[in-house]
Design an enzyme around this catalytic site. Structure first.
Site, PDB file in Angstrom:
ATOM      1  N   ASN A 303      63.190 134.675  54.059  1.00  0.00           N
ATOM      2  CA  ASN A 303      63.224 133.566  55.006  1.00  0.00           C
ATOM      3  C   ASN A 303      62.134 132.565  54.629  1.00  0.00           C
ATOM      4  O   ASN A 303      60.988 132.943  54.403  1.00  0.00           O
ATOM      5  CB  ASN A 303      63.063 134.116  56.425  1.00  0.00           C
ATOM      6  CG  ASN A 303      64.219 135.035  56.781  1.00  0.00           C
ATOM      7  OD1 ASN A 303      65.376 134.713  56.515  1.00  0.00           O
ATOM      8  ND2 ASN A 303      63.912 136.193  57.315  1.00  0.00           N
ATOM      9  N   HIS A 326      59.580 139.541  44.493  1.00  0.00           N
ATOM     10  CA  HIS A 326      60.999 139.210  44.620  1.00  0.00           C
ATOM     11  C   HIS A 326      61.247 138.186  45.739  1.00  0.00           C
ATOM     12  O   HIS A 326      61.886 137.154  45.517  1.00  0.00           O
ATOM     13  CB  HIS A 326      61.792 140.496  44.876  1.00  0.00           C
ATOM     14  CG  HIS A 326      63.265 140.288  45.029  1.00  0.00           C
ATOM     15  ND1 HIS A 326      64.165 140.518  44.011  1.00  0.00           N
ATOM     16  CD2 HIS A 326      63.997 139.853  46.072  1.00  0.00           C
ATOM     17  CE1 HIS A 326      65.382 140.233  44.426  1.00  0.00           C
ATOM     18  NE2 HIS A 326      65.317 139.830  45.688  1.00  0.00           N
ATOM     19  N   GLU A 327      60.726 138.472  46.913  1.00  0.00           N
ATOM     20  CA  GLU A 327      60.981 137.546  48.038  1.00  0.00           C
ATOM     21  C   GLU A 327      60.310 136.194  47.790  1.00  0.00           C
ATOM     22  O   GLU A 327      60.861 135.146  48.132  1.00  0.00           O
ATOM     23  CB  GLU A 327      60.536 138.164  49.369  1.00  0.00           C
ATOM     24  CG  GLU A 327      61.161 139.510  49.705  1.00  0.00           C
ATOM     25  CD  GLU A 327      62.667 139.602  49.500  1.00  0.00           C
ATOM     26  OE1 GLU A 327      63.352 138.569  49.548  1.00  0.00           O
ATOM     27  OE2 GLU A 327      63.159 140.727  49.260  1.00  0.00           O
ATOM     28  N   HIS A 330      62.365 134.025  45.451  1.00  0.00           N
ATOM     29  CA  HIS A 330      63.494 133.360  46.102  1.00  0.00           C
ATOM     30  C   HIS A 330      63.138 131.944  46.575  1.00  0.00           C
ATOM     31  O   HIS A 330      64.039 131.127  46.807  1.00  0.00           O
ATOM     32  CB  HIS A 330      63.963 134.158  47.312  1.00  0.00           C
ATOM     33  CG  HIS A 330      65.019 135.187  47.010  1.00  0.00           C
ATOM     34  ND1 HIS A 330      66.207 134.880  46.392  1.00  0.00           N
ATOM     35  CD2 HIS A 330      65.076 136.519  47.280  1.00  0.00           C
ATOM     36  CE1 HIS A 330      66.943 135.985  46.290  1.00  0.00           C
ATOM     37  NE2 HIS A 330      66.282 136.997  46.815  1.00  0.00           N
ATOM     38  N   GLU A 349      70.328 136.226  43.457  1.00  0.00           N
ATOM     39  CA  GLU A 349      69.664 137.517  43.240  1.00  0.00           C
ATOM     40  C   GLU A 349      69.367 137.811  41.766  1.00  0.00           C
ATOM     41  O   GLU A 349      68.366 138.438  41.447  1.00  0.00           O
ATOM     42  CB  GLU A 349      70.491 138.656  43.861  1.00  0.00           C
ATOM     43  CG  GLU A 349      70.663 138.536  45.379  1.00  0.00           C
ATOM     44  CD  GLU A 349      69.349 138.526  46.163  1.00  0.00           C
ATOM     45  OE1 GLU A 349      68.294 138.848  45.599  1.00  0.00           O
ATOM     46  OE2 GLU A 349      69.394 138.155  47.360  1.00  0.00           O
ATOM     47  N   TYR A 412      71.947 141.639  41.042  1.00  0.00           N
ATOM     48  CA  TYR A 412      70.511 141.716  40.787  1.00  0.00           C
ATOM     49  C   TYR A 412      70.216 142.012  39.313  1.00  0.00           C
ATOM     50  O   TYR A 412      69.688 141.178  38.582  1.00  0.00           O
ATOM     51  CB  TYR A 412      69.888 142.843  41.629  1.00  0.00           C
ATOM     52  CG  TYR A 412      69.853 142.560  43.110  1.00  0.00           C
ATOM     53  CD1 TYR A 412      68.679 142.167  43.727  1.00  0.00           C
ATOM     54  CD2 TYR A 412      70.991 142.698  43.903  1.00  0.00           C
ATOM     55  CE1 TYR A 412      68.628 141.917  45.089  1.00  0.00           C
ATOM     56  CE2 TYR A 412      70.952 142.453  45.261  1.00  0.00           C
ATOM     57  CZ  TYR A 412      69.762 142.052  45.852  1.00  0.00           C
ATOM     58  OH  TYR A 412      69.725 141.792  47.188  1.00  0.00           O
ATOM     59  N   ARG A 586      65.761 151.378  56.573  1.00  0.00           N
ATOM     60  CA  ARG A 586      66.053 150.565  55.385  1.00  0.00           C
ATOM     61  C   ARG A 586      67.237 151.191  54.663  1.00  0.00           C
ATOM     62  O   ARG A 586      67.159 152.313  54.145  1.00  0.00           O
ATOM     63  CB  ARG A 586      64.815 150.519  54.482  1.00  0.00           C
ATOM     64  CG  ARG A 586      65.025 149.669  53.262  1.00  0.00           C
ATOM     65  CD  ARG A 586      63.774 149.615  52.407  1.00  0.00           C
ATOM     66  NE  ARG A 586      64.043 148.948  51.158  1.00  0.00           N
ATOM     67  CZ  ARG A 586      63.226 148.938  50.126  1.00  0.00           C
ATOM     68  NH1 ARG A 586      62.045 149.545  50.222  1.00  0.00           N
ATOM     69  NH2 ARG A 586      63.546 148.311  49.024  1.00  0.00           N
TER      70      ARG A 586
HETATM   71  N1  BES Z   1      68.215 138.386  50.125  1.00  0.00           N
HETATM   72  C1  BES Z   1      68.062 139.761  49.877  1.00  0.00           C
HETATM   73  C2  BES Z   1      68.578 140.635  50.981  1.00  0.00           C
HETATM   74  C3  BES Z   1      70.050 140.458  51.268  1.00  0.00           C
HETATM   75  C4  BES Z   1      70.963 140.266  50.239  1.00  0.00           C
HETATM   76  C5  BES Z   1      70.497 140.505  52.555  1.00  0.00           C
HETATM   77  C6  BES Z   1      72.313 140.104  50.535  1.00  0.00           C
HETATM   78  C7  BES Z   1      71.837 140.357  52.849  1.00  0.00           C
HETATM   79  C8  BES Z   1      72.744 140.144  51.834  1.00  0.00           C
HETATM   80  C9  BES Z   1      66.620 140.108  49.560  1.00  0.00           C
HETATM   81  O1  BES Z   1      65.951 139.135  48.822  1.00  0.00           O
HETATM   82  C10 BES Z   1      66.655 141.310  48.680  1.00  0.00           C
HETATM   83  O2  BES Z   1      67.192 141.193  47.616  1.00  0.00           O
HETATM   84  N2  BES Z   1      66.099 142.407  49.116  1.00  0.00           N
HETATM   85  C11 BES Z   1      66.022 143.611  48.326  1.00  0.00           C
HETATM   86  C12 BES Z   1      64.714 143.576  47.583  1.00  0.00           C
HETATM   87  C13 BES Z   1      64.644 144.308  46.302  1.00  0.00           C
HETATM   88  C14 BES Z   1      65.718 144.004  45.328  1.00  0.00           C
HETATM   89  C15 BES Z   1      63.287 144.073  45.667  1.00  0.00           C
HETATM   90  C16 BES Z   1      66.080 144.791  49.267  1.00  0.00           C
HETATM   91  O3  BES Z   1      66.068 144.572  50.479  1.00  0.00           O
HETATM   92  O4  BES Z   1      66.152 145.922  48.829  1.00  0.00           O
HETATM   93 ZN    ZN Z   2      66.786 139.038  46.845  1.00  0.00          ZN
END
Ligand code: BES
Ligand code: ZN
Length: 631
Positions: A303, A326-327, A330, A349, A412, A586
Site C-alpha cells: 500500500n 519486496h514491498e 513495488h 510481481e 514472481y 498468513r
Molecule cells: N502484492 C502482493 C500481495 C498480493 C498479490 C495480494 C496478489 C493479492 C494478490 C505483495 O507484494 C506480495 O507479493 N507479497 C508476498 C511477498 C513475498 C513474495 C516477499 C507475500 O505476501 O508472500
Molecule cells: Zn509483491
C-alpha cells in the site's frame, strides 16, 4: 520439470487462448465460463474482473467519509466520486460493489436513480447510476457488510495488546469493491481524500499521507495526491504507535511490537536509498511500515507510503527482511507502473521480485543474494511441477476465475528469472538504465503485457538486436515452463549444505555432528526443503533432538520442518503444528500444511479441528483458501 521445445510451447500457448481449451478450475462462474467458451481470443487490456465502465465514464477522484463501527463490524458513511465523461452519449456510471448496502445516490443534494444488479459470485454486483447531463460528481451513501471480503475486524483478544479492537483492509486483487463502491480495476487511477472516524483511543492510518504526530482523537484526515489504482486503497485502525527508523522511514505497530519491529527493519532507509540510486527517485514522499496482527493473510502488501507487513517476519535476526525490500520495490514496479489487468500481474510481481533480489544484494551482499535466488528458483520449479500448463504462463488467462485462486510463484519467480536473463544478455549497467527509463516512461500509468513487449521491442531489443531475440521473449511471456537455457541460480554456500544433508542421510554423519554454527535461515531452509519425501522415525528424532526444530522460533524454518513432520506423520511436532495453525493466518505459511494434512483421513481430522478453532481469527481470504481442505 518440463523442458519444452519452443515450437511445442508456442502451440500450447495458442491453445490456451483458444475457445476449445478447457480448465479444471472449480472457481469458474457459469457466466464467465460461457464467455470463455464463446470468446475467440483473450483481449489485451480488457479487465475481465470489473463490471465498471471506465471507457465511458472514468472516475478520477474519491472523497471518503467513513465511520468504523466496531460493534456492528461495519464501515458506515459515504464516498463522493468525481469522474470524466469520456463517451458523449454515456448516461450511466457503473461501479463495482460486493456485499455493500447502498443507501442513496445523490448529486448536488438531489437523489439519483440507481439499480444494483444481481451479484456475480466472483465479481460482485454492478451498481448502475443514472447520471444527468452536466453532472460529474456523485455521492453514494453506504455501509459495508460484517463479512466484507476485503475487511477484517479483530476483537481485542486477537491483537497483541488484548485491550483494543483492530481493523484492516486488503484490497488486492478485487476486494476494494467490498468496502468502497468504485471502478475496481487497476487501469482506473484515482486520487483520494478520506475522513475516518474511530473510537477516540485508536489511530487510523491509510495508504496516503500519514502524520505520525496527529492528535489521537478519533478523527483522522488523509490525502493521497497521486493517482493510484483501487487495489492500493488501504485503511487500518488500532492501538498503533509510531517509531521513526530513518529520515523518511518509520514503523507503525501495536506498542508491544514497536521496538522489535523498528529494530528488525532498521535497514529500510538503506534499502530506500539504494533503490533510488539504482532505479530513480522515490515518488511517494515517506515510506512507512505497518505491522499487522498475525492474521494478516499475506506476507506484505505494498500500500503506497505505508506497506502492510505480517508480524511473522520479525525473526530477531533480520533473516526475513527481503519481504520489506519486496514491498518497497513495488513503489516503482506496481505502484508507479501498474498492471492494467490481473493477467498482467507479472509486470508488478516479476519486476518487483527481480528488484527485491537486486536490493538484497546491494544491502546484504552477493552471497545472500545467491542463496535467496536459489531458494526462489526452487519454489518456482516446485510450482512448475504442480501447476497445469496454462497457469505457468506469465501473461495468464484468468477469464472466469478469481485471481485469488491462481496465486503462485509464476508471476514472481518466473518473471524475475526472465528479467535476469535480459540483464545477463545486455549487461547490468544497460539493463539498469533500461529500467530507469521504463519506470519514467510509464510513471503513473497502468500497462498491459503487450505494451511492455512493444516498449521492449523499441528500446532494448532495437539497441541490442545482436543479443536479444523476439521469439525468446515471446517464449518467456506466452508459453508454460521455464525456457531451456534460463539462468539457473547457484550458490557455493549451498553445496556444503547438500554435502551435510547427504552425509546425514547416508548415516555417515550424525545430526548432532553437523556443524551448523554458521548457518543462517537460508541454509536451514535449503537443508530442510531438499530432504527426501520420506524420512525414518530415527532420522526425524535425530534432527529434532540435535536442532530443536519443532520449537524453532523462525516461522519459515518452523514451516519447512512442519511440512516434513506432516509428510512423515512425526507426531512429536503436532502440538506445535496445531498452535502454528491457530496462531498464524498468513496463507503462504498455513495453506501448504492444510493441503498436506488433508491427504490422509487422520490428518484431515486434525486439520479440521485446528481450522475450526482458528477460523474466527482467520481473515476471510485465508478461510476461503483453506476450507476446502477440511470438508
Ligand atoms: N502484492 C502482493 C500481495 C498480493 C498479490 C495480494 C496478489 C493479492 C494478490 C505483495 O507484494 C506480495 O507479493 N507479497 C508476498 C511477498 C513475498 C513474495 C516477499 C507475500 O505476501 O508472500
Ligand atoms: Zn509483491
Amino acid at each position: 520439470m518440463k523442458k519444452l521445445l519452443s515450437s511445442v510451447a508456442m502451440a500450447l500457448a495458442v491453445a490456451a487462448c483458444s475457445p476449445q481449451s478447457t480448465t479444471t478450475e472449480s472457481s469458474q462462474t457459469p457466466a464467465a465460463a460461457t464467455e470463455r467458451a464463446s470468446a475467440s481470443a483473450i483481449k489485451s487490456g480488457v479487465d475481465y474482473h470489473s463490471q465498471s465502465n471506465p471507457d465511458q465514464m472514468k472516475v478520477t477522484h474519491l472523497d471518503l467519509d467513513l465511520t468504523a463501527d466496531f460493534d456492528a463490524k461495519r464501515l458506515i458513511g459515504s464516498v463522493t466520486l468525481t469522474f470524466d465523461k469520456l463517451a458523449a452519449d454515456a448516461s450511466e456510471l457503473v461501479l463495482d460493489t460486493r456485499d455493500l448496502d447502498i443507501q442513496s445516490v445523490t448529486a448536488n443534494g438531489k437523489a439519483l436513480a440507481f439499480t444494483l444488479d444481481d451479484p456475480d459470485p466472483e465479481l460482485g454486483a454492478a451498481l448502475r447510476i443514472d447520471v444527468p447531463d452536466g453532472v460529474n460528481k456523485v455521492t453514494v451513501a453506504y455501509q459495508t457488510s460484517p463479512q466484507a471480503s476485503g475487511v477484517q475486524w479483530l476483537t481485542p483478544a486477537q491483537t497483541a495488546g488484548k485491550q483494543h479492537p483492530f481493523l484492516f483492509t486488503q484490497a488486492q486483487a478485487v476486494h476494494a469493491r467490498s468496502f468502497i463502491p468504485l471502478q475496481d480495476s487497476p487501469q482506473v487511477r484515482v486520487t483520494y481524500t478520506a475522513k475516518i472516524n474511530t473510537p477516540a483511543e485508536l489511530l487510523a492510518v491509510m495508504s496516503a499521507s500519514n502524520d505520525p504526530d496527529t492528535p489521537r482523537d478519533g478523527e483522522y484526515d488523509f490525502t493521497m495526491p497521486q493517482p493510484i489504482p483501487s487495489y492500493l486503497i488501504a485503511l487500518a485502525i488500532g492501538d498503533l504507535q509510531f517509531k521513526a527508523m530513518g529520515e523518511r522511514t518509520g514503523v507503525y505497530a501495536e506498542p508491544a511490537l514497536l521496538d522489535a519491529a523498528a529494530e528488525e527493519f532498521e535497514d529500510t532507509e538503506s534499502m530506500l536509498e539504494v533503490t533510488e540510486h539504482t532505479y530513480g527517485a522515490y515518488s511517494w514522499d515517506r515510506y512507512d511500515l505497518l505491522i499487522l496482527p498475525p492474521s494478516f493473510p499475506f506476507g506484505g502488501m505494498e500500500n503506497p507510503r505505508l506497506s502492510f507487513i505480517t508480524p511473522t517476519v520479525i525473526a530477531g535476526d533480520k533473516s526475513l527482511v527481503s519481504l520489506i525490500a519486496h514491498e518497497l520495490a513495488h513503489s516503482w514496479s506496481g505502484n508507479t507502473v501498474t498492471n492494467a489487468t490481473w493477467r498482467d500481474l507479472w509486470l508488478n510481481e516479476g519486476f518487483t521480485t527481480y528488484l527485491t533480489y537486486r536490493i538484497m544484494e546491494m544491502v546484504y551482499g552477493h552471497d545472500r543474494f545467491r542463496k535467496e535466488a536459489v531458494l526462489g528458483y526452487q519454489d518456482l520449479t516446485a510450482d512448475i511441477d504442480a501447476l497445469p500448463d496454462n497457469d505457468e504462463i506469465l501473461a495468464i488467462d484468468l477469464r472466469g476465475r478469481n485471481p485469488d485462486d491462481v496465486f503462485s510463484d509464476i508471476p514472481y519467480e518466473k518473471g524475475a528469472l526472465f528479467l535476469r536473463e535480459l540483464e545477463q544478455k545486455v549487461g547490468r549497467e544497460t539493463f539498469d538504465k533500461f529500467l530507469v527509463n521504463y519506470f519514467k516512461h510509464f510513471a503513473f500509468k497502468s500497462i498491459t503485457t503487450d505494451e511492455f513487449v512493444a516498449y521492449l521491442d523499441s528500446t532494448l531489443l532495437a539497441d541490442h538486436a545482436d543479443k536479444l531475440d523476439k521469439d525468446r521473449i515471446h517464449e518467456w511471456i506466452f508459453t508454460p515452463g521455464i525456457p531451456a537455457g534460463a539462468p539457473v541460480p547457484t550458490s557455493d554456500a549451498f553445496e556444503l549444505i547438500d554435502q551435510a544433508r547427504s552425509n546425514f542421510l547416508s548415516g555417515e554423519v550424525l545430526a548432532s555432528s553437523i556443524n551448523t554454527q554458521s548457518w543462517t535461515v537460508h541454509e536451514w531452509l535449503y537443508f530442510l526443503n531438499n530432504m527426501p519425501e520420506s524420512l525414518t522415525d530415527a532420522q526425524l528424532v535425530a534432527l529434532d533432538e540435535a536442532f530443536n526444530l519443532t520449537q524453532s522460533s523462525n516461522n519459515e524454518i518452523a514451516h519447512s520442518w512442519l511440512m516434513i513432520a506432516v509428510k512423515n506423520e512425526y507426531k512429536p511436532a503436532y502440538e506445535r503444528l496445531y498452535s502454528y495453525l491457530v496462531s498464524i493466518g498468513r496463507n503462504k505459511l498455513v495453506k501448504p500444511l492444510y493441503q498436506e494434512l488433508s491427504k490422509t483421513a487422520e490428518g484431515k481430522a486434525f486439520a479440521k479441528k485446528a481450522f475450526e478453532e482458528a477460523k474466527p481469527g482467520y481473515h476471510p481470504l485465508t478461510v476461503k483458501a483453506n476450507e476446502g481442505f477440511v470438508e
